[in-house]
Design an enzyme around this catalytic site. Structure first.
Site, PDB file in Angstrom:
ATOM      1  N   ASN A  35     -13.191  -3.871   8.168  1.00  0.00           N
ATOM      2  CA  ASN A  35     -12.783  -2.012   7.503  1.00  0.00           C
ATOM      3  C   ASN A  35     -14.017  -1.727   6.553  1.00  0.00           C
ATOM      4  O   ASN A  35     -13.134  -2.196   5.879  1.00  0.00           O
ATOM      5  CB  ASN A  35     -10.944  -2.565   6.802  1.00  0.00           C
ATOM      6  N   TRP A  36     -14.696  -1.173   7.410  1.00  0.00           N
ATOM      7  CA  TRP A  36     -16.262  -0.873   6.439  1.00  0.00           C
ATOM      8  C   TRP A  36     -15.221   0.327   4.977  1.00  0.00           C
ATOM      9  O   TRP A  36     -16.164   0.461   4.360  1.00  0.00           O
ATOM     10  CB  TRP A  36     -16.745  -0.024   6.763  1.00  0.00           C
ATOM     11  N   LYS A  37     -14.001   0.838   5.446  1.00  0.00           N
ATOM     12  CA  LYS A  37     -13.787   2.113   4.015  1.00  0.00           C
ATOM     13  C   LYS A  37     -14.801   2.677   4.131  1.00  0.00           C
ATOM     14  O   LYS A  37     -15.636   3.165   4.688  1.00  0.00           O
ATOM     15  CB  LYS A  37     -13.272   0.776   2.804  1.00  0.00           C
ATOM     16  N   HIS A  40      -3.008   1.478   5.268  1.00  0.00           N
ATOM     17  CA  HIS A  40      -4.358   0.704   4.267  1.00  0.00           C
ATOM     18  C   HIS A  40      -2.889   1.014   2.738  1.00  0.00           C
ATOM     19  O   HIS A  40      -3.233   2.474   2.683  1.00  0.00           O
ATOM     20  CB  HIS A  40      -5.398   1.046   3.998  1.00  0.00           C
ATOM     21  N   GLU A  79      -4.779   1.722   0.182  1.00  0.00           N
ATOM     22  CA  GLU A  79      -5.627   2.728   0.119  1.00  0.00           C
ATOM     23  C   GLU A  79      -5.396   3.657  -0.309  1.00  0.00           C
ATOM     24  O   GLU A  79      -5.481   5.052  -0.936  1.00  0.00           O
ATOM     25  CB  GLU A  79      -7.199   2.271  -0.648  1.00  0.00           C
ATOM     26  N   GLU A 103      -1.897  -7.230   3.028  1.00  0.00           N
ATOM     27  CA  GLU A 103      -2.937  -7.289   2.155  1.00  0.00           C
ATOM     28  C   GLU A 103      -1.908  -6.952   1.068  1.00  0.00           C
ATOM     29  O   GLU A 103      -1.812  -5.912   0.953  1.00  0.00           O
ATOM     30  CB  GLU A 103      -3.657  -5.844   2.698  1.00  0.00           C
ATOM     31  N   GLY A 145      -9.987  -6.727  -2.796  1.00  0.00           N
ATOM     32  CA  GLY A 145     -11.850  -6.168  -3.498  1.00  0.00           C
ATOM     33  C   GLY A 145     -11.865  -6.650  -4.532  1.00  0.00           C
ATOM     34  O   GLY A 145     -12.669  -6.787  -5.378  1.00  0.00           O
ATOM     35  N   SER A 154      -9.884 -10.090   0.367  1.00  0.00           N
ATOM     36  CA  SER A 154     -10.966 -11.266  -0.305  1.00  0.00           C
ATOM     37  C   SER A 154     -11.082 -12.095   0.823  1.00  0.00           C
ATOM     38  O   SER A 154     -11.754 -13.188   0.398  1.00  0.00           O
ATOM     39  CB  SER A 154     -10.677 -11.556  -2.170  1.00  0.00           C
ATOM     40  N   GLY A 187     -13.349  -6.136   4.758  1.00  0.00           N
ATOM     41  CA  GLY A 187     -13.371  -5.338   3.976  1.00  0.00           C
ATOM     42  C   GLY A 187     -14.675  -5.370   3.271  1.00  0.00           C
ATOM     43  O   GLY A 187     -16.038  -5.146   4.291  1.00  0.00           O
ATOM     44  N   GLY A 188     -15.041  -5.908   2.158  1.00  0.00           N
ATOM     45  CA  GLY A 188     -16.212  -5.998   1.864  1.00  0.00           C
ATOM     46  C   GLY A 188     -17.201  -7.042   2.633  1.00  0.00           C
ATOM     47  O   GLY A 188     -18.778  -6.662   3.144  1.00  0.00           O
TER      48      GLY A 188
HETATM   49  P1  13P Z   1     -12.004  -6.848   0.602  1.00  0.00           P
HETATM   50  O1  13P Z   1     -11.754  -8.131   1.640  1.00  0.00           O
HETATM   51  O2  13P Z   1     -12.994  -6.254   0.732  1.00  0.00           O
HETATM   52  O3  13P Z   1     -10.838  -6.975   0.038  1.00  0.00           O
HETATM   53  O4  13P Z   1     -11.173  -5.471   1.366  1.00  0.00           O
HETATM   54  C1  13P Z   1     -10.000  -6.224   1.972  1.00  0.00           C
HETATM   55  C2  13P Z   1      -9.357  -4.988   2.609  1.00  0.00           C
HETATM   56  O5  13P Z   1      -8.477  -3.905   2.479  1.00  0.00           O
HETATM   57  C3  13P Z   1      -9.238  -4.818   3.753  1.00  0.00           C
HETATM   58  O6  13P Z   1      -8.500  -3.536   5.052  1.00  0.00           O
END
Ligand code: 13P
Length: 256
Positions: A11-13, A97, A99, A169, A175, A215, A236-237
């Site tokens: 997930n590149w956000k 998600h 967020e 999640e 993050g 994470s 994510g990251g």
């Molecule tokens: P991180 O892997 O950066 O913690 O993000 C997780 C996430 O929200 C994936 O959708």
């Protein structure tokens, strides 16, 4: 340990411009060419989708969007329909998600509508659930996540559920570098599967993939996949760099 085909989705956000997406795709395709027995997806910003579609066409890497609207078309300025993301090459779409729930104000109701519409359109929804730190500390994670899953998936039959992925999640692990322990993640992923069994039967629940997100990195993916109910990860990251993401998937393949 994983009983279903493992699924690792990035997930590149809100990251990457089109040129960066194209460079990533070229490098990532080459790095993952030999990988087998795993489903891989990249969920990219809308603006990168067609570039990625053109790069990934004909290959095994699935393309996903990070959101879509809950209507097919019409006067919804700024929104993107399921048909539009399909047209841009998507096979999957992240729904709900945290967020979007926390920052944009998505509700269980919009998540449920979007999930149904994604399925109708032939997309594979990746439905996100998870608790805040406050909810966890109040020991309400279990009822909270159970209710989120029930509201998102109520009324779906086994056929639909076989195309749904649920990503657990915990918001406090996103993050932050703070991963849930494999045991904590397993407990809630088993709860997700049990909730699906309650909605549509054990056979459907056995086929539904449940991912962990928060994470996840090359260093912790093996332990997470060794638990029984975690079928993969929403990353994510660690999905932003092609070499890091390929290494994470390589370690996942060694683990399963
Ligand atoms: P991180 O892997 O950066 O913690 O993000 C997780 C996430 O929200 C994936 O959708």
């Amino acid at each position: 340990m994983v009983k279903r085909v493992p699924f690792i989705a990035g997930n590149w956000k809100m990251n990457k411009l089109t040129g960066e997406a194209q460079a990533f795709a070229r490098e990532f395709k080459a790095l993952t060419r030999e990988f087998a027995g795993v489903d891989i997806a990249i969920c990219a910003p809308f603006t990168c989708l067609t570039v990625l579609r053109d790069e990934l066409q004909g290959g095994p890497i699935l393309l996903g969007a990070q959101n879509m609207f809950y209507e097919q078309s019409g006067a919804y300025t700024g929104e993107i329909s399921p048909a539009m993301i399909l047209d841009a090459g998507c096979a999957a779409v992240i729904i709900g998600h945290s967020e979007r729930r926390e920052i944009i104000g998505e509700t269980d109701e919009t998540v449920a509508r979007k999930t149904r519409l994604a399925l109708e359109a032939g997309l594979r929804p990746i439905v996100c659930v998870g608790e805040t730190l406050a909810v966890r500390e109040e020991k309400r994670a279990v009822p909270h996540v159970r209710a989120q899953v029930e509201k998102a998936l109520a009324g779906l039959g086994p056929d639909d559920l076989s195309r749904v992925t649920v990503a657990y999640e915990p918001i406090w692990a996103i993050g932050t570098g703070r991963t849930a322990t494999a045991a904590d993640a397993q407990e809630i992923c088993a709860l997700v599967r049990g909730t699906i069994a309650g909605l549509a039967g054990a056979a459907a629940a056995e086929k539904t993939r449940v991912l962990y997100g928060g994470s996840v990195k090359a260093d912790n993916i093996a332990e997470l996949l060794g638990t029984g109910d975690i079928d993969g990860a929403l990353v994510g990251g660690a999905s932003l760099n092609a070499a890091d993401f390929a290494e994470l998937i390589r370690r996942a393949l060694v683990a399963v």
